[in-house]
Design a protein around this motif. Structure first.
Motif, PDB file in Angstrom:
ATOM      1  N   LEU A  81      47.972  32.629  51.632  1.00 60.99           N
ATOM      2  CA  LEU A  81      46.776  32.634  50.796  1.00 60.99           C
ATOM      3  C   LEU A  81      46.934  31.578  49.707  1.00 60.99           C
ATOM      4  O   LEU A  81      48.056  31.256  49.294  1.00 60.99           O
ATOM      5  CB  LEU A  81      46.604  34.026  50.157  1.00 60.99           C
ATOM      6  N   SER A 147      37.467  32.300  52.291  1.00 60.50           N
ATOM      7  CA  SER A 147      36.903  33.610  51.943  1.00 60.50           C
ATOM      8  C   SER A 147      36.085  33.510  50.668  1.00 60.50           C
ATOM      9  O   SER A 147      36.619  33.122  49.626  1.00 60.50           O
ATOM     10  CB  SER A 147      38.021  34.625  51.653  1.00 60.50           C
ATOM     11  N   GLU A 149      35.223  35.422  47.891  1.00 60.59           N
ATOM     12  CA  GLU A 149      35.666  36.714  47.357  1.00 60.59           C
ATOM     13  C   GLU A 149      34.470  37.508  46.829  1.00 60.59           C
ATOM     14  O   GLU A 149      33.536  36.933  46.268  1.00 60.59           O
ATOM     15  CB  GLU A 149      36.682  36.464  46.233  1.00 60.59           C
ATOM     16  N   THR A 179      35.496  42.992  48.713  1.00 60.07           N
ATOM     17  CA  THR A 179      36.678  43.020  47.854  1.00 60.07           C
ATOM     18  C   THR A 179      36.867  44.353  47.125  1.00 60.07           C
ATOM     19  O   THR A 179      37.995  44.804  46.917  1.00 60.07           O
ATOM     20  CB  THR A 179      36.559  41.863  46.835  1.00 60.07           C
TER      21      THR A 179
HETATM   22  O1  KIV Z   1      39.829  41.405  48.869  1.00 60.49           O
HETATM   23  C1  KIV Z   1      39.722  40.171  48.809  1.00 60.49           C
HETATM   24  O2  KIV Z   1      38.691  39.618  48.408  1.00 60.49           O
HETATM   25  C2  KIV Z   1      40.858  39.371  49.199  1.00 60.49           C
HETATM   26  C3  KIV Z   1      40.626  37.907  49.369  1.00 60.49           C
HETATM   27  C4  KIV Z   1      41.627  37.122  48.605  1.00 60.49           C
HETATM   28  C5  KIV Z   1      40.590  37.539  50.813  1.00 60.49           C
HETATM   29  O3  KIV Z   1      41.915  39.894  49.443  1.00 60.49           O
END
Ligand code: KIV
Ligand code: ZN
Length: 529
Positions: A81, A147, A149, A179
């Protein structure tokens, strides 16, 4: 759209973000190997920029796990990540570049609340940053995941714009995180459907789910995402992760397999490894799996009520939708006895997925013989507890050499403990406590001298019977690490540490568990293992 669902395991990244779940590099490598044998397609091995230890652990996984081929005959993709900035992306690339199949996963928030309060960026700046950073990642690595978030709370129209730009900049997988675990299955399914229908170029990339379990809906949301076009799922073993956790790998895989006529989809997972990998992760993170946990809980295949037992005897399908052996839950009796040799043990361990070094195998064999003297029947679960315990002890600074405890209804519980320290020196100390375990822990504290507080303690028997092996899991907090100034990110992540121990004597198992947690504190403070 193909009918293969890629399993992206983030146990070592999002899972490791669970309070106290931090693992040593040696444990992470062992888990990564087990995940590769399980057949996961992508291993998110960590967050390289979080600390030099994290970066090093991902590098080792990139090199060492590449020899294990999964269901499609290829080694898993190894991923790190990275926040959407050059520094993080450079570290992620450094961590994964030696893997035969590397991936950089970068993310940036797209919800109004995150953009306004956390990022302090306006939507145009977010789009620009995504374009620049996805493009930068793509200049280093051909496999790039992006992603947005907090996608679950983002304005879908803005999300479509961001995703379209991410594709143009070179993203090959688009992951849609819920998230904060806020969406319902209908909403999350509709979000994925909306992306499939409204984002130009989406047909050329893989869409992925990433659901958190704050409302207990992570698995349902993930399945809704799959039904609407996602072909990668981001999951963790036992569902561990931030707060209430992530989607459980085992639940999604078994839902797809058990209800294949409904979904018509495949994964590359060898489901017979599920229970074993679940135990390994539980032992290393010290996050105990609740007995009623679907698929991997101790009671997942237990039938208590008479009416159920009667039905089962007549036809197993009356109350059983999966066979325990499909997920590796049968308590196989080890065909080895106390006269078996080292080769037989090695072969059985390999079948169970453990590839031990010669030195670790020697120690495991010694322990196996001692256990076989005490216990007539040794199950695979006993053997797994023994190996987890042995592998943990073999990487530690302080090892238990000997201990003796006196307790009962009269007098003061007293423990004498002898440890072997990092310099090989033996030191013995005696202490009095409110009970035998308290006395042992006080004696250990006097030798190890790590300022830690015991937060959780749990003990359970691996199998039935009076001679069962007892497993103890503890969690300790250590806000300061001896001799180490920590970065903010490190203080955030390392406040509590899990420890695990197994033995036929639960006081010895308790001592080992506590010592293994204190060793983790020391390993972290000295920068790796
Ligand atoms: O939950 C989330 O948004 C994450 C991202 C960093 C992929 O773990
Ligand atoms: Zn997450």
């Amino acid at each position: 759209m193909d009918n293969y669902v890629r399993i992206f395991d983030t146990t070592l990244r999002d899972g490791e973000q669970s309070p106290g779940a931090s693992m040593t590099s040696a444990e992470k490598i062992e888990v990564a190997r087990a995940l590769a044998r399980l057949g996961v397609d992508i291993i998110e091995a960590g967050f390289a920029a979080a600390s030099p230890d994290d970066l090093e652990a991902i590098r080792r996984i990139s090199r060492e796990v590449s020899k294990i081929a999964g269901a499609r005959g290829e080694p898993p993709v190894i991923c790190s990540l990275a926040r959407a900035n050059k520094g993080d992306i450079d570290k992620a690339w450094l961590a994964v570049q030696d893997a035969p199949r590397p991936r950089i996963h970068t993310f940036l928030a797209t919800s109004e609340i995150h953009m306004k309060y956390k990022l302090k960026m306006d939507p145009e700046e977010v789009v620009d940053r995504v374009v620049n950073m996805v493009g930068y990642a793509r200049s280093l690595c051909t496999d790039v995941e992006f992603s947005p978030e907090d996608a679950g709370r983002s304005d879908p129209k803005f999300l479509y714009v961001v995703l379209e730009q991410a594709i143009k900049a070179g993203a090959t997988t688009l992951n849609i995180p819920d998230t904060v675990g806020y969406t319902t299955p209908d909403e999350y399914g509709a979000l994925i459907r909306g992306i499939v229908e409204n984002v130009p170029g989406v047909e050329n990339v893989i869409l992925s789910t990433h659901c958190h379990d704050d409302l207990g809906l992570a698995t349902a949301n993930t399945l809704a995402g799959i039904r609407n076009g996602a072909r990668q799922v981001e999951v963790t073993m036992n569902g561990i992760g931030e707060r209430a956790g992530n989607t459980s790998l085992e639940e999604v895989v078994m839902a797809l397999q058990t209800r294949r006529p409904v979904y018509g989809l495949n994964t590359g997972i060898d489901t017979t490894h599920l229970v074993r990998v679940s135990r390994l992760v539980s032992n290393y993170t010290s996050i105990v799996v609740p007995p009623n946990k679907a698929i991997v809980g101790a009671n997942a295949f237990a039938h208590e009520a008479g009416i159920h037992q009667d039905g089962m005897l007549k036809n197993q399908e009356t109350y059983e939708i999966m066979r325990p052996e499909t997920v590796g839950a049968q308590n196989t009796r080890l065909v080895l006895g106390k006269h078996s040799g080292r080769h037989a043990l090695k072969a059985r361990l390999l079948e169970l997925g453990y590839e031990l070094s010669d030195a670790d195998l020697d120690k495991a064999f010694e322990r196996f013989k001692t256990m076989a003297d005490k216990k007539k029947v040794i199950t695979d679960a006993d053997l797994e507890a023994l190996v987890s315990d042995e592998l943990l002890q073999s990487h530690e600074f302080y090892k238990l050499d000997d201990m003796q405890v006196a307790s009962g209804t009269i007098g003061m519980p007293t423990a004498t403990v002898r440890l072997i320290g990092p310099d090989g020196q033996k030191r013995a100390v005696a202490a009095i406590g409110t009970g035998p375990i308290d006395a042992v822990y006080k004696a250990i504290d006097q030798i190890v001298q790590v300022p830690a507080t015991l937060l959780e303690f749990s003990v359970h028997a691996v199998t039935e019977g009076i001679d069962a092996v007892g497993e103890v899991s503890v969690r300790v907090s250590a806000n300061e690490l001896p001799g180490k100034t920590m970065t903010y990110a490190e203080t955030e992540r390392v406040r509590s540490y899990g420890g695990y121990g197994a033995d036929t004597d639960i006081i010895v198992a308790s001592a080992k568990a506590y010592l293994s947690a204190l060793n983790k504190v020391l390993i972290t403070s000295r920068g790796g293992d």
